[in-house]
Write an enzyme that holds these catalytic residues in place. Structure first.
Site, mmCIF file in Angstrom:
data_model
loop_
_atom_site.group_PDB
_atom_site.id
_atom_site.type_symbol
_atom_site.label_atom_id
_atom_site.label_comp_id
_atom_site.label_asym_id
_atom_site.label_seq_id
_atom_site.Cartn_x
_atom_site.Cartn_y
_atom_site.Cartn_z
ATOM 1 N N CYS A 66 -3.409 -0.928 -0.759
ATOM 2 C CA CYS A 66 -4.082 0.107 -1.541
ATOM 3 C C CYS A 66 -3.810 -0.067 -3.052
ATOM 4 C CB CYS A 66 -3.638 1.491 -1.079
ATOM 5 S SG CYS A 66 -1.918 1.857 -1.481
ATOM 6 N N ALA A 69 -0.263 0.435 -4.125
ATOM 7 C CA ALA A 69 0.566 -0.749 -3.823
ATOM 8 C C ALA A 69 0.438 -1.784 -4.936
ATOM 9 C CB ALA A 69 0.161 -1.366 -2.486
ATOM 10 N N ARG A 100 8.514 -6.019 -1.364
ATOM 11 C CA ARG A 100 8.018 -7.289 -1.875
ATOM 12 C C ARG A 100 9.233 -8.067 -2.361
ATOM 13 N NH1 ARG A 100 5.550 -8.008 -6.976
ATOM 14 N NH2 ARG A 100 3.868 -9.519 -7.137
ATOM 15 N N HIS A 199 -3.515 -3.165 -10.076
ATOM 16 C CA HIS A 199 -3.025 -4.092 -11.103
ATOM 17 C C HIS A 199 -3.564 -3.656 -12.459
ATOM 18 C CE1 HIS A 199 -3.460 -7.408 -7.787
ATOM 19 N NE2 HIS A 199 -2.373 -6.706 -7.607
HETATM 20 FE FE1 CFM Z 1 -1.371 -12.533 -7.835
HETATM 21 FE FE2 CFM Z 1 -1.505 -13.087 -5.462
HETATM 22 FE FE3 CFM Z 1 -1.243 -10.547 -6.301
HETATM 23 FE FE4 CFM Z 1 0.772 -12.305 -6.539
HETATM 24 FE FE5 CFM Z 1 1.881 -11.414 -4.190
HETATM 25 FE FE6 CFM Z 1 -0.445 -12.160 -3.184
HETATM 26 FE FE7 CFM Z 1 -0.155 -9.672 -3.975
HETATM 27 MO MO1 CFM Z 1 1.107 -10.518 -1.856
HETATM 28 S S1 CFM Z 1 -0.279 -14.122 -6.767
HETATM 29 S S2 CFM Z 1 0.007 -10.839 -7.893
HETATM 30 S S3 CFM Z 1 2.864 -12.264 -5.940
HETATM 31 S S4 CFM Z 1 -2.904 -11.869 -6.428
HETATM 32 S S5 CFM Z 1 1.523 -12.662 -2.538
HETATM 33 S S6 CFM Z 1 -1.851 -13.861 -3.512
HETATM 34 S S7 CFM Z 1 -1.147 -10.365 -2.269
HETATM 35 S S8 CFM Z 1 1.921 -9.352 -3.634
HETATM 36 S S9 CFM Z 1 -1.241 -8.522 -5.400
#
Ligand code: CFM
Length: 546
Positions: A66, A69, A100, A199
């Site tokens: 989500c 997260a 994480r 993000h």
């Molecule tokens: Fe970038 Fe990723 Fe992500 Fe990531 Fe991660 Fe991820 Fe993620 Mo899991 S590199 S930041 S450190 S998009 S592994 S493939 S899904 S936490 S949001």
């Protein structure tokens, strides 16, 4: 297409596989999913279009997480000295706490709040009467206990639903304390279609509230920021080791092993390196517009990719001293990598891999597999956008839907006093003429073979179907997929948490990865997954509707 590996020859046509994946869906769902399943083919100089960053159809068991997260866990989780206070039920708070594998090494001040779970523990009565007073008390308590530099407040779904004004509460507390930067994130889980929205919300708030707060010049000749590296399994430590060896000074990492002060000083660096394009590329753009720092895409996953990225950095600074140092480091590090690579390659050559991770990793890890002679036959992102698949040239044409409009777009202008172009336009042009690419990312499709399957927001059902049909030698995704894939007799590697392994970045990381994948694809254990009664059924039956 025919893929060969040691013990089997599997024949499949991508169009047939696509049809098979879609067969069970009702027509409307099948039409939508069809646009998210792309057969990679070289059209004339362009990549076929894929639908991405759209809502998952209700009822489908998605691999996504989500918005909360993405904000609290992904972007803000790795920063050790900002208290992360979750305004919401204890379940949301606890789930996002240390799940994480981002690591940190507390600095000399020892401030590290990552081991604590801070929550307002909302109850039914707070939902009915409002939770602002409780939030205020929690901020006060955190401040009295720890006297942190900063407190970030994260909204979970109920906070948005009842309308608690977290931004006013935090602004008042900031004023009251005077020495603690308190600010909030409206990152309710439902705010966007995936983590990706989270993000964006996190990065925007860091940009507005923290970046540019500390103008003090940092020491060092070659100053960079590393954007989109989260120190999973210690990846960031390995990258830092290499930077130090080369004499490159990392001012701030967003956000692996980071601190409040790093963010506050990021505008003093001279080059931004973007590792995970998905989670942060717009921050690089904003830093360029406001402060004049150019950015380039790099990748430290894969030994060759690491060497290439280091050379890109030294070329940018153009200083012979750095160029020589980088070459010396590569020459020193590579032999150990080559030995292990040659050894494992004798066993892994020609094997096949599939990878479905949130964003960038489904692209970056293809480099490591290629170094082992392994081919990626299918890959995709949980929440990538079209530019992550097709390349940044599609960005101007991206359609804004209601969900993306929900996420604030900051209007950035040049900083009146601190904008300082790090290179003159003549210098930038000269670099570009010599083949140097700024603000450039080709995306995943560009690097995958013709006829491979690129699938956005893969779900549980499709994952199992895909594995049954294509029988890869290894499948990479997350914990939710791990056991269902292993039950199909296929080795599974988690590329989010690394199954407690790592680091996999840089030179030492590459060696770790080769060894682990070699063990996994060479193991026979998964071929014993079938129980005796599955091989020789004594009874068989079908469901009434079949
Ligand atoms: Fe970038 Fe990723 Fe992500 Fe990531 Fe991660 Fe991820 Fe993620 Mo899991 S590199 S930041 S450190 S998009 S592994 S493939 S899904 S936490 S949001």
């Amino acid at each position: 297409m025919v893929t060969k590996s040691k013990n089997k020859t599997v024949q499949w046509e991508p169009a047939d596989i696509k049809a098979e994946l879609l067969k069970k869906y009702p027509p409307k769902v099948a039409r939508k999913r069809a646009k998210q399943i792309m057969i990679n083919e070289a059209l004339e100089n362009e990549t076929p279009e894929i639908t991405a960053n759209v809502r998952t159809t209700p009822g489908i068991i998605t691999m996504r997480g989500c918005t909360y997260a993405g904000c609290k866990g992904v972007i803000m989780g790795p920063t050790r000295d900002i208290v992360n206070l979750v305004h919401g039920p204890v379940g949301c708070s606890f789930y996002a706490w240390l799940t994480r594998r981002n690591q940190t090494s507390p600095g000399p001040d020892g401030a590290n709040y990552m081991n604590y779970c801070f929550t307002t523990d909302m109850q039914e009565q707070d939902i009915i009467f409002g939770g602002e007073k409780k939030l205020e008390a929690a901020i006060q308590e955190a401040y009295d206990l720890l006297h942190p530099k900063s407190i970030g407040v994260f909204a979970t779904c109920p906070v948005g639903l009842i309308g608690d004004d977290i931004h006013t509460v935090t602004a008042n507390m900031k004023k009251k304390f005077g020495d603690c930067n308190v600010f909030a994130f409206s990152c309710e889980g439902y705010k966007g279609v995936s983590q990706s929205a989270g993000h964006h919300i996190a990065n925007n708030q860091i940009f507005k509230h923290v970046m540019g707060q500390n103008d003090e010049e940092k020491p060092g000749k070659y100053k960079i920021n590393l954007l989109g590296e989260y120190n999973i399994g210690g990846d960031g430590f390995e990258i830092d080791r290499i930077f130090k060896k080369c004499g490159i000074n990392c001012i701030a990492t967003f956000s692996g092993n980071s601190t409040y002060d790093q963010f506050a000083s990021a505008h003093t660096a001279d080059l931004n390196l973007v590792m995970c394009h998905r989670s942060i590329n717009y921050v690089a753009d904003m830093l360029e517009t406001k402060f004049g720092i150019p950015w380039i895409k790099i990748n430290f996953i894969g030994a060759k990719a690491t060497a290439k990225s280091l050379r890109k950095i030294s070329k940018y600074f153009g200083d012979q001293e750095l160029i020589d140092k980088v070459e010396a480091v590569i020459a020193e590090e590579m032999p150990a990598v080559d030995v292990v690579q040659a050894d494992v390659r004798s066993r892994t050559e020609g094997k096949t891999a599939m990878m479905f991770v949130g964003g960038s990793r489904a692209h970056h890890y293809q480099e490591l597999f290629a170094e082992m002679g392994m081919k990626t036959i299918s890959a995709g992102y949980e929440f990538g956008h079209r530019d992550d698949y097709e390349g940044r040239q599609v960005i101007p044409g991206l359609k804004l839907d209601a969900d993306s409009r929900n996420i604030e777009q900051l209007e950035i202008e040049k900083d009146e006093t601190r904008y300082n172009p790090r290179k003159s336009s003549a210098e930038l042009e000269a670099l570009e003429e010599a083949g140097y690419k700024f603000k450039h990312y080709d995306g995943l499709a560009h690097d995958m073979d013709k006829g491979t399957l690129i699938i956005d927001d893969l779900n549980q059902y499709e994952a199992e179907k895909l594995v049954e049909i294509m029988k890869p030698d290894i499948f990479c995704a997350g914990i939710k997929e791990k056991f269902s894939i292993q039950k199909l007799g296929v080795p599974m590697k988690q590329l989010h948490s690394y199954d407690s392994g790592g680091p996999y970045a840089g030179f030492k990381g590459a060696v770790n990865f080769y060894n682990e994948i070699d063990r996994l694809v060479g193991s026979r254990v998964w071929s014993y997954m079938q129980a005796p009664w599955q091989k020789n059924p004594q009874l068989s039956a079908t469901y009434g509707w079949e």
